[in-house]
Design a protein around this motif. Structure first.
Motif, mmCIF file in Angstrom:
data_model
loop_
_atom_site.group_PDB
_atom_site.id
_atom_site.type_symbol
_atom_site.label_atom_id
_atom_site.label_comp_id
_atom_site.label_asym_id
_atom_site.label_seq_id
_atom_site.Cartn_x
_atom_site.Cartn_y
_atom_site.Cartn_z
ATOM 1 N N LYS A 1 57.447 10.928 39.893
ATOM 2 C CA LYS A 1 58.653 11.706 40.158
ATOM 3 C C LYS A 1 59.875 10.795 40.071
ATOM 4 O O LYS A 1 60.076 9.916 40.895
ATOM 5 N N PHE A 2 60.708 10.996 39.025
ATOM 6 C CA PHE A 2 61.944 10.231 38.892
ATOM 7 C C PHE A 2 63.029 10.792 39.795
ATOM 8 O O PHE A 2 63.732 10.043 40.457
ATOM 9 N N THR A 3 63.207 12.110 39.764
ATOM 10 C CA THR A 3 64.111 12.815 40.664
ATOM 11 C C THR A 3 63.358 14.019 41.209
ATOM 12 O O THR A 3 62.195 14.222 40.886
ATOM 13 N N LYS A 4 64.023 14.814 42.008
ATOM 14 C CA LYS A 4 63.378 16.007 42.584
ATOM 15 C C LYS A 4 62.933 16.976 41.488
ATOM 16 O O LYS A 4 61.898 17.621 41.604
ATOM 17 N N ASN A 5 63.691 17.060 40.405
ATOM 18 C CA ASN A 5 63.410 18.040 39.361
ATOM 19 C C ASN A 5 62.750 17.464 38.112
ATOM 20 O O ASN A 5 62.272 18.214 37.282
ATOM 21 N N PHE A 6 62.720 16.147 37.941
ATOM 22 C CA PHE A 6 62.220 15.545 36.702
ATOM 23 C C PHE A 6 60.994 14.675 36.980
ATOM 24 O O PHE A 6 61.069 13.725 37.765
ATOM 25 N N LYS A 7 59.868 15.012 36.315
ATOM 26 C CA LYS A 7 58.616 14.277 36.500
ATOM 27 C C LYS A 7 57.973 14.017 35.140
ATOM 28 O O LYS A 7 58.121 14.810 34.215
ATOM 29 N N VAL A 8 57.243 12.914 35.040
ATOM 30 C CA VAL A 8 56.514 12.559 33.827
ATOM 31 C C VAL A 8 55.105 12.149 34.244
ATOM 32 O O VAL A 8 54.929 11.450 35.239
ATOM 33 N N GLY A 9 54.117 12.595 33.467
ATOM 34 C CA GLY A 9 52.751 12.249 33.827
ATOM 35 C C GLY A 9 51.751 12.619 32.757
ATOM 36 O O GLY A 9 52.093 12.790 31.584
ATOM 37 N N VAL A 10 50.509 12.771 33.191
ATOM 38 C CA VAL A 10 49.411 13.136 32.307
ATOM 39 C C VAL A 10 48.537 14.145 33.047
ATOM 40 O O VAL A 10 48.436 14.119 34.268
ATOM 41 N N GLY A 11 47.916 15.057 32.274
ATOM 42 C CA GLY A 11 47.080 16.071 32.899
ATOM 43 C C GLY A 11 45.981 16.551 31.978
ATOM 44 O O GLY A 11 45.985 16.300 30.773
ATOM 45 N N ALA A 12 45.038 17.261 32.557
ATOM 46 C CA ALA A 12 43.952 17.886 31.810
ATOM 47 C C ALA A 12 44.122 19.396 31.928
ATOM 48 O O ALA A 12 44.382 19.910 33.012
ATOM 49 N N PHE A 13 43.989 20.090 30.793
ATOM 50 C CA PHE A 13 44.224 21.525 30.770
ATOM 51 C C PHE A 13 43.025 22.268 30.198
ATOM 52 O O PHE A 13 42.702 22.097 29.023
ATOM 53 N N PRO A 14 42.364 23.102 30.986
ATOM 54 C CA PRO A 14 41.371 24.005 30.403
ATOM 55 C C PRO A 14 42.102 24.935 29.434
ATOM 56 O O PRO A 14 43.136 25.501 29.773
ATOM 57 N N SER A 15 41.588 25.086 28.231
ATOM 58 C CA SER A 15 42.327 25.794 27.182
ATOM 59 C C SER A 15 41.415 26.704 26.380
ATOM 60 O O SER A 15 40.201 26.517 26.325
ATOM 61 N N LEU A 16 42.051 27.640 25.733
ATOM 62 C CA LEU A 16 41.399 28.468 24.724
ATOM 63 C C LEU A 16 42.050 28.082 23.401
ATOM 64 O O LEU A 16 43.224 28.342 23.175
ATOM 65 N N LEU A 17 41.290 27.435 22.528
ATOM 66 C CA LEU A 17 41.803 26.945 21.254
ATOM 67 C C LEU A 17 41.424 27.934 20.155
ATOM 68 O O LEU A 17 40.246 28.239 19.974
ATOM 69 N N ILE A 18 42.424 28.423 19.455
ATOM 70 C CA ILE A 18 42.200 29.352 18.346
ATOM 71 C C ILE A 18 42.450 28.579 17.058
ATOM 72 O O ILE A 18 43.561 28.135 16.792
ATOM 73 N N MET A 19 41.358 28.431 16.273
ATOM 74 C CA MET A 19 41.426 27.643 15.055
ATOM 75 C C MET A 19 40.461 28.252 14.038
ATOM 76 O O MET A 19 39.332 28.604 14.384
ATOM 77 N N ASP A 20 40.897 28.394 12.806
ATOM 78 C CA ASP A 20 40.079 29.000 11.746
ATOM 79 C C ASP A 20 39.582 30.396 12.146
ATOM 80 O O ASP A 20 38.426 30.745 11.928
ATOM 81 N N ARG A 21 40.447 31.159 12.775
ATOM 82 C CA ARG A 21 40.158 32.534 13.222
ATOM 83 C C ARG A 21 39.013 32.614 14.229
ATOM 84 O O ARG A 21 38.349 33.633 14.350
ATOM 85 N N LYS A 22 38.757 31.536 14.939
ATOM 86 C CA LYS A 22 37.735 31.501 15.979
ATOM 87 C C LYS A 22 38.369 30.980 17.260
ATOM 88 O O LYS A 22 39.139 30.020 17.238
ATOM 89 N N ALA A 23 38.021 31.590 18.366
ATOM 90 C CA ALA A 23 38.504 31.139 19.668
ATOM 91 C C ALA A 23 37.375 30.408 20.383
ATOM 92 O O ALA A 23 36.249 30.898 20.445
ATOM 93 N N GLN A 24 37.686 29.231 20.898
ATOM 94 C CA GLN A 24 36.675 28.456 21.605
ATOM 95 C C GLN A 24 37.314 27.763 22.804
ATOM 96 O O GLN A 24 38.448 27.296 22.728
ATOM 97 N N PRO A 25 36.601 27.698 23.928
ATOM 98 C CA PRO A 25 37.152 26.990 25.087
ATOM 99 C C PRO A 25 37.055 25.479 24.889
ATOM 100 O O PRO A 25 36.050 24.968 24.391
ATOM 101 N N ARG A 26 38.105 24.784 25.240
ATOM 102 C CA ARG A 26 38.146 23.322 25.137
ATOM 103 C C ARG A 26 38.954 22.773 26.304
ATOM 104 O O ARG A 26 39.827 23.446 26.842
ATOM 105 N N LEU A 27 38.699 21.552 26.640
ATOM 106 C CA LEU A 27 39.501 20.850 27.635
ATOM 107 C C LEU A 27 40.459 19.927 26.893
ATOM 108 O O LEU A 27 40.036 19.101 26.093
#
Length: 131
Positions: A68-94
């Motif tokens: 946290k640099f200020t109250k409103n501005f933060k920088v970091g890294v995270g992991a996101f459970p996702s639904l990836l749509i590629m080549d007309r196929k949807a697949q869950p990915r992290l």
């Protein structure tokens, strides 16, 4: 008479141990807050969409670590459970992504790993943090 003394001694020992524990907990919590007050770790309640070369991702908030640099501005890294749509196929990915957060808005660049042609899958997106 003997039972009364035993009950009183047990009650006094219990109160003494509770007071010692609460004082120890209070001192450790205060020092922890002072040493790492600019670092946040937790789960983000956010929803994001991201787009890349022949790929579209719908991402939800996951675990993250931010500075946290200020109250409103933060920088970091995270992991996101996702639904990836590629080549007309949807697949869950992290996805793993760097995060730039300003107030409730997040800029993310999720990385999903490799596709079947041994190419890395990167997207760029925008998210909104609800919690």
């Amino acid at each position: 008479m003997r039972k009364k003394i035993t009950k009183t001694a047990l009650a006094a020992a219990l109160l003494f141990s509770i007071s010692c524990w609460s004082q120890e907990a209070a001192t450790t919590n205060n020092t922890d807050k002072k040493t790492i007050k600019n670092v946040e770790a937790g789960f983000d309640g956010m929803l994001a969409v991201s787009y890349g070369t022949k790929a579209f991702g719908i991402n939800v908030g996951g675990p993250s670590l931010k500075y946290k640099f200020t109250k409103n501005f933060k920088v970091g890294v995270g992991a996101f459970p996702s639904l990836l749509i590629m080549d007309r196929k949807a697949q869950p990915r992290l996805a793993v992504s760097p995060i730039v957060e300003y107030r409730n808005w997040m800029l993310i660049t999720p990385y999903y790993g490799y596709n079947s042609k041994d190419r890395m899958i990167w997207t760029f997106g925008l998210g909104y943090k609800f919690i």
